[in-house]
Design an enzyme around this catalytic site. Structure first.
Site, short mmCIF file in Angstrom:
data_model
loop_
_atom_site.label_atom_id
_atom_site.label_comp_id
_atom_site.label_asym_id
_atom_site.label_seq_id
_atom_site.Cartn_x
_atom_site.Cartn_y
_atom_site.Cartn_z
N GLY A 15 -23.46 -39.57 6.88
CA GLY A 15 -23.06 -40.62 7.04
C GLY A 15 -23.25 -42.02 6.48
O GLY A 15 -23.46 -42.99 7.19
N ASN A 17 -22.29 -43.79 4.02
CA ASN A 17 -21.16 -44.64 3.84
C ASN A 17 -20.69 -45.10 5.05
O ASN A 17 -20.34 -46.47 5.06
CB ASN A 17 -19.96 -43.98 2.96
CG ASN A 17 -20.35 -44.01 1.36
OD1 ASN A 17 -20.12 -44.91 0.73
ND2 ASN A 17 -20.59 -42.79 0.97
N MET A 94 -15.53 -33.78 5.19
CA MET A 94 -15.19 -32.46 4.26
C MET A 94 -14.21 -31.30 4.57
O MET A 94 -14.43 -30.33 4.81
CB MET A 94 -16.69 -31.67 4.13
CG MET A 94 -17.76 -32.82 3.70
SD MET A 94 -17.34 -33.12 2.03
CE MET A 94 -17.57 -31.68 0.97
N ASN A 111 -10.16 -42.80 0.94
CA ASN A 111 -11.18 -41.75 0.80
C ASN A 111 -12.09 -42.56 -0.34
O ASN A 111 -11.73 -43.38 -1.24
CB ASN A 111 -10.41 -40.80 0.24
CG ASN A 111 -11.58 -39.34 0.16
OD1 ASN A 111 -12.63 -39.55 0.80
ND2 ASN A 111 -11.65 -38.67 -0.96
N HIS A 113 -14.72 -41.27 -3.32
CA HIS A 113 -14.93 -40.10 -4.00
C HIS A 113 -16.30 -40.36 -4.91
O HIS A 113 -16.22 -41.68 -5.75
CB HIS A 113 -13.81 -39.73 -4.71
CG HIS A 113 -13.97 -38.38 -5.55
ND1 HIS A 113 -14.41 -36.97 -5.20
CD2 HIS A 113 -14.29 -38.11 -6.94
CE1 HIS A 113 -14.56 -36.13 -6.05
NE2 HIS A 113 -14.69 -36.60 -7.18
N THR A 145 -3.30 -39.24 -0.58
CA THR A 145 -2.18 -38.51 -0.75
C THR A 145 -2.34 -37.10 -0.79
O THR A 145 -3.33 -36.77 -0.49
CB THR A 145 -1.40 -38.96 -2.12
OG1 THR A 145 -2.35 -38.65 -3.18
CG2 THR A 145 -1.31 -40.64 -2.14
#
Ligand code: GRF
Length: 194
Positions: A15, A17, A94, A111, A113, A145
């Site tokens: 965690g 982020n 995840m 999200n 990435h 999406t």
């Protein structure tokens, strides 16, 4: 006093982020507040960090749901809605999502990435960037999406790849940028939606 948009942060692990988002949300002038931190792993270290920050947390373990991903997501969705969150930030969550959750939060789920999408979707992105001889690497915030690591790109941050980089050194350089990019991009999206 600024009107703060309630958000939910979904995690599965350490965690970091999420922590960057917590720190941003603590600023009086930041346009979001965290209404819920949710993990699919009850032992996620990030849950402890969130609790220590005084945030509402919930663990909804995916394991008892077996192959029924949507049944798990229905619980997740109900918890998010009960918190009043209007935007969902995936931060190292995840799980591959089904159309149920993706469609429920279309245009309101972000999200992060760890690559410059569309390059290197999926896992092990730092290894992949090094193996490909990339000169530049980075991270991407995108709307979620139905395709994994697809969806409109909202923000990217770039870092150089050094000749002596390992996946760890490169990953650390990218992670620093993730922690800057996520709060910045979320604020931008909230500004555009309000
Ligand atoms: C980050 O690299 C993020 O880009 C990816 O998963 C990792 C999560 O790290 N989606 P943390 O849990 O935020 O520290």
């Amino acid at each position: 006093m600024i009107q703060k948009t309630p958000i939910a942060v979904l995690i599965s692990g350490r965690g970091s982020n999420m922590r960057a988002l917590i720190e941003a949300c603590e600023r009086p002038d930041y346009p979001a507040r965290i209404a819920l931190v949710l993990s699919n792993r009850p032992d996620a270290v990030g849950l402890e960090v969130a609790r220590a920050a005084g945030l509402q947390t919930i663990a909804i373990d995916h394991k008892p749901f077996g192959k029924d991903r949507e049944a798990h997501e229905r619980k997740v969705d109900a918890a998010i809605r009960a918190s009043g969150a209007q935007i969902v930030c995936l931060a190292g969550y995840m799980r591959v999502l089904t159309p149920f959750l993706v469609n429920s939060w279309e245009g309101r789920m972000l999200n992060i990435h760890p690559s410059l999408l569309p390059a290197f979707p999926g896992l092990h992105t730092h290894e992949a960037a090094l193996a490909a001889g990339a000169k530049e690497h980075g991270c991407t915030i995108h709307f979620v999406t139905s395709g994994v690591d697809e969806g409109p790109i909202l923000g990217q941050a770039r870092v150089p790849v050094h000749a002596d980089d390992t996946p760890d050194t490169l990953g650390a350089r990218v992670l620093d940028q993730e922690h800057r990019l996520y709060p910045e991009t979320l604020a931008k999206i909230i500004g555009q939606q309000s």
